[in-house]
Design a protein around this motif. Sequence first.
Motif, PDB file in Angstrom:
ATOM      1  N   ASN A 199       0.789  -1.211   0.000  1.00 30.41           N
ATOM      2  CA  ASN A 199       0.000   0.000   0.000  1.00 30.41           C
ATOM      3  C   ASN A 199       0.830   1.274   0.000  1.00 30.41           C
ATOM      4  OD1 ASN A 199      -2.421  -1.396   0.027  1.00 30.41           O
ATOM      5  ND2 ASN A 199      -2.366  -1.637   2.261  1.00 30.41           N
TER       6      ASN A 199
ATOM      7  N   SER B  87       3.552   3.848  -1.979  1.00 31.99           N
ATOM      8  CA  SER B  87       4.035   4.180  -3.314  1.00 31.99           C
ATOM      9  C   SER B  87       5.553   4.162  -3.336  1.00 31.99           C
ATOM     10  CB  SER B  87       3.511   5.558  -3.733  1.00 31.99           C
ATOM     11  OG  SER B  87       4.101   5.926  -4.951  1.00 31.99           O
TER      12      SER B  87
ATOM     13  N   ARG C 105      -2.294   5.881  -5.518  1.00 30.89           N
ATOM     14  CA  ARG C 105      -2.540   4.651  -6.275  1.00 30.89           C
ATOM     15  C   ARG C 105      -2.821   4.969  -7.734  1.00 30.89           C
ATOM     16  NH1 ARG C 105      -4.492  -0.555  -5.066  1.00 30.89           N
ATOM     17  NH2 ARG C 105      -5.793  -1.466  -6.688  1.00 30.89           N
TER      18      ARG C 105
ATOM     19  N   ASP D 194      -5.958  -4.065  -9.782  1.00 26.42           N
ATOM     20  CA  ASP D 194      -5.037  -2.960 -10.035  1.00 26.42           C
ATOM     21  C   ASP D 194      -5.181  -2.423 -11.452  1.00 26.42           C
ATOM     22  OD1 ASP D 194      -3.357  -2.869  -7.531  1.00 26.42           O
ATOM     23  OD2 ASP D 194      -3.152  -4.977  -8.075  1.00 26.42           O
TER      24      ASP D 194
END
Length: 574
Positions: free
Chosen positions: A35, A37, A50, A494
Amino acid sequence: MLPNSGYLYYSVDASVDIRASVAATARSRRSTPRNNSSYPIQSTDPAQCRQKRRKLLKQHCLVWGGAASAYSATLECAQFDDDFVEALKVSYPGRSYHGPPTQQCSNCKAIFWNAESVGKEARTSSGSPIYNKCCKGGQIVIPPFLPRPEPLASMARFDGGSVSKKFMKNIRRYNCLFAFSSMGANIDRTMNDGRGPPVFKICGQIHHRIGSLIPPHGRPPKFIQLYVYDTSAEVGNRIASLEREDTIASDLDPTIVQSLVNMLDEHNLFAKQFRMARDRLAGNDTEDFVIRIVGPKNGDPPQYSLPATDQLAMLVVGDFSCEEFERDIIVQKQTGDLDQISALHPAFMALQYPLLFPYAERGWQTGVLYTGATQSAQNAHVKLTMQDYYCYMFHYRRNEPNPYLCYGPLSTQANVDAWACVDENRLKYIMDHQADIRMESIQGICDAISRGSEQGSEVGKMIVLPASYTGGRRYMIQNYHDGIAICREYGPPDFFVTFTCNPKWLEISEAIFEPGQTPADRNDIIVRVFNIKLEELLHDIRCGKPFGPSNAGIIIYRQKNHSFYLHPFVYYLF
């Protein structure tokens, strides 16, 4: 294979070094939790991070290799700039181009692409790739079709003169003029509005029916009756027999109709028998007789391997028993009923498409063994299935006439008809084997009460389609449950990727060997090239190079108006 263009959903710095970013991404992916970046994205909102991370990964996918990788695009806007898209298009042949189908099956001479071979390392003794979707490695042997007789051979050309163009434009109507049987189907004509290639779309089941030799009193002759009744005005009767939908904007030439009448009278076995019945009625109209189109019996050799002979269609005079000819098609002298033709009869297609089969060639029949196979209890899968037969027919072979590929809209209609027969055969098998799928568990009284049934008439036997039947209710529910289970385990996907088919792909145009043909005339090539590129796309996604290793995924296929769509849902660990 990678897309040619696309839209992004977040922005990064103005210039990005693709190769350095990919290497940094690979290093950070191994050490960064899911979770968080791993990219220099200035935002504290997890949803925005995200979204931006997904955008950068899509950029890496698009320019992973080839000439486009050396191009540094301006990525501040929400869409690729024009120069970047053009760079991707220029590099397309180097990234995903398979060329024309240069390989040839060593057994049946069907042509195919190297990417379609079974196993990239598997080779025959001569070193050529192995391909078994046509003849199953030589297990299916079907004699080639004879050269088409004149004038059909000269008119059925895509690069011919004005007469050929007029004939090919209306070839479905010309075939309807000479069909021995009628096709009953719910045909959707609203799609052919002139804004795209011609489409033959049906809804529901297809029925082929055949009537009597003489029409009932007061009715005009149709189909098989046109070969027997009032042949002095045959050309006019045939044109007048078309339905209203088929006569709108049609341009049927009486000269062409007359030439086709002469051709079928000379070469078609069925036409000869019906002309014989006409002559017999002219001499004695009170004589009782029938036309018998012979069907195969158990143990008979395949009729498509036999030469055209009068023994496959004959005129029977006097008394006869229908039980004796239960496998045959019996054409009565005069009756008001229509008899349905079984899709299992070898003459099923030849009766409906006399222009595709001018010699009345027989088709698939039950009980034919694979070449070299012997029937035994231990090996039940030794018989040629209907799908095997049509898969063989739907492959192009050089210098061989193919009625399923080389006659434009009429071949398209025959393809739809053939696959409808295959699906009907599968449904019949399921219906006859309901005991094997435990029907008793869903036919009880308790189940009827739980469904809300109150009357005894509502309780009865159902035909249940198992989850293995593509498109059925249980098939859809099973896929839905699989998708929900994946989402429960891994969360939302995703990536949601849409992959479509482009009929202007170079591989499609280079695989058309008949002069004048267009991609709309060769749906088989479009499907095969789409599957090749689909497998390449899925390999790019699964190999782990552009995005890293994937945890799970689900693929959804659908077709709409000659276009094929793919929707993969992919889950990655970041």
